[in-house]
Scaffold this active site. Structure first.
Site, PDB file in Angstrom:
ATOM      1  N   HIS A  51       2.418   3.624  -9.013  1.00 18.37           N
ATOM      2  CA  HIS A  51       2.200   2.195  -9.286  1.00 18.37           C
ATOM      3  C   HIS A  51       3.382   1.621 -10.065  1.00 18.37           C
ATOM      4  CE1 HIS A  51      -1.725   2.489  -7.582  1.00 18.37           C
ATOM      5  NE2 HIS A  51      -2.250   3.202  -8.556  1.00 18.37           N
ATOM      6  N   ARG A  75      -0.557   9.313  -9.831  1.00 22.73           N
ATOM      7  CA  ARG A  75      -0.658   8.068  -9.058  1.00 22.73           C
ATOM      8  C   ARG A  75      -0.067   6.887  -9.822  1.00 22.73           C
ATOM      9  NH1 ARG A  75      -4.118   7.698  -4.751  1.00 22.73           N
ATOM     10  NH2 ARG A  75      -4.432   5.521  -5.276  1.00 22.73           N
ATOM     11  N   TRP A 131     -11.863  -2.129  -7.798  1.00 21.89           N
ATOM     12  CA  TRP A 131     -12.642  -1.857  -9.027  1.00 21.89           C
ATOM     13  C   TRP A 131     -13.452  -0.575  -8.888  1.00 21.89           C
ATOM     14  CZ3 TRP A 131     -11.124  -4.150 -13.236  1.00 21.89           C
ATOM     15  CH2 TRP A 131     -10.658  -5.471 -13.217  1.00 21.89           C
ATOM     16  N   GLU A 160     -12.391  -4.579  -4.191  1.00 21.11           N
ATOM     17  CA  GLU A 160     -12.912  -3.220  -3.948  1.00 21.11           C
ATOM     18  C   GLU A 160     -12.175  -2.170  -4.787  1.00 21.11           C
ATOM     19  OE1 GLU A 160     -12.231  -5.384  -1.359  1.00 21.11           O
ATOM     20  OE2 GLU A 160     -14.321  -5.798  -0.822  1.00 21.11           O
ATOM     21  N   TRP A 198       2.829   8.005  -2.356  1.00 20.95           N
ATOM     22  CA  TRP A 198       4.241   8.191  -2.750  1.00 20.95           C
ATOM     23  C   TRP A 198       4.311   9.174  -3.918  1.00 20.95           C
ATOM     24  CZ3 TRP A 198       7.082   7.704  -7.166  1.00 20.95           C
ATOM     25  CH2 TRP A 198       8.477   7.647  -7.024  1.00 20.95           C
ATOM     26  N   ASP A 237       0.826  -1.212   0.000  1.00 12.75           N
ATOM     27  CA  ASP A 237       0.000   0.000   0.000  1.00 12.75           C
ATOM     28  C   ASP A 237       0.860   1.261   0.000  1.00 12.75           C
ATOM     29  OD1 ASP A 237      -2.369   1.390  -0.057  1.00 12.75           O
ATOM     30  OD2 ASP A 237      -2.780   1.176   2.085  1.00 12.75           O
ATOM     31  N   GLY A 238       0.324   2.326  -0.594  1.00 10.81           N
ATOM     32  CA  GLY A 238       0.967   3.634  -0.514  1.00 10.81           C
ATOM     33  C   GLY A 238       1.544   4.150  -1.824  1.00 10.81           C
ATOM     34  N   LEU A 251      10.545 -20.496  -5.143  1.00  5.37           N
ATOM     35  CA  LEU A 251       9.619 -19.617  -4.414  1.00  5.37           C
ATOM     36  C   LEU A 251       8.236 -19.762  -5.038  1.00  5.37           C
ATOM     37  CD1 LEU A 251       9.069 -17.101  -2.459  1.00  5.37           C
ATOM     38  CD2 LEU A 251       9.469 -15.685  -4.470  1.00  5.37           C
TER      39      LEU A 251
END
Ligand code: IPE
Ligand code: IPE
Ligand code: MG
Length: 244
Positions: A40, A36, A72, A70, A28, A23-24, A134
């Site tokens: 991302h 935004r 969306w 959510e 940032w 998150d954030g 992994l």
């Protein structure tokens, strides 16, 4: 001074399953006067670092919350940029992840994703299914309440058809009907950006996970932050309801 081998003996094993609420990104970017989506984009670079760090630390399962059901509700332009970044990530990274021995899996509601993204996801899962370095689980269009609801529906269908007796429904049966069937529950959940909530992430599976909330925004999260969170995890006393 301790020798390397004695250090290794005293270092506790890493948590088997680390799950991260990334998150954030938006804050940032906003803090830098950028869009935004730039946040991302930087967040995607953090994903690369964290995957590398997890392999080095010996984590077996890394689950990343990439896009919630959510999410969306966000503006169409942000969703479309996020989906564009996801396409880019899947196209660019699968080969490198495969070479590093990463097995990729996706949880979340696929019918809500674009067909070409679903194809990329399916290809990634197919191509990496033999890898063991992994397990990288990406939660996309994911919501835990929706996952639990779907599990209840599928258990109910099996009871109605006579395939399952209701008296045999236990925690194992429920777990087996979740999208995470066969995976260990998270030992450690990390959320970045200072928010202290779960936001509909793995509600059933985190029953006894250790939660670590850190103020760092996801694009600034580093391999060192991952190590710090794991060290914090090691300081916790997991009692599971029993006495210490
Ligand atoms: C996390 O960053 C990424 C997604 C939820 C897709 P945000 O976009 O939520 O960033 P903030 O919380 O607004 O800063
Ligand atoms: C949670 O972050 C979902 C992901 C990180 C993908 P959000 O930014 O959507 O969560 P809320 O809205 O602050 O709870
Ligand atoms: Mg957020």
């Amino acid at each position: 001074m301790k020798s390397v081998s004695s250090l290794r003996e005293t270092t506790p094993p890493p948590p088997v399953h680390v799950a991260i609420i990334m998150d954030g990104n938006g804050r940032w970017a906003q803090g830098r006067g950028r869009s935004r989506i730039e946040g991302h984009r930087r967040g995607m670079e953090t994903v690369r670092e964290v995957v590398k760090g997890s392999i080095e630390l010996g984590v077996e399962y890394l689950t990343l919350y990439g896009f919630s059901i959510e999410n969306w509700k966000r503006p169409a332009a942000e969703i479309s940029s996020l989906m564009g970044l996801l396409r880019l990530y899947l196209r660019q990274e699968i080969k490198a992840l495969d070479q590093r021995g990463v097995r990729m899996r996706f949880i979340g509601q696929r019918p809500l994703l674009a067909d070409d993204i679903v194809s990329l996801i399916e290809e990634a899962e197919e191509q990496t299914k033999g890898n063991t370095a992994l397990n990288l689980v990406v939660a996309l269009s994911y919501g835990a309440r929706q996952e639990i609801t779907a599990a209840v529906q599928s258990v109910a269908r099996r009871v109605a058809s006579g395939e399952l007796d209701d008296s045999t429904i236990d925690e194992t049966v429920i777990s087996q009907h979740l999208e995470t069937a066969g995976m260990p529950d998270p030992d450690l959940v990390i959320r970045t950006s200072g928010e202290q909530r779960i936001s509909n992430f793995l509600l059933w599976q985190v029953a006894y996970a250790e939660l670590v909330f850190i103020d760092t925004l996801w694009p600034d999260f580093s391999q060192e932050d991952l190590r710090d969170a794991i060290n914090e995890y090691h300081r916790r006393d997991r009692r599971y309801g029993a006495t210490g």
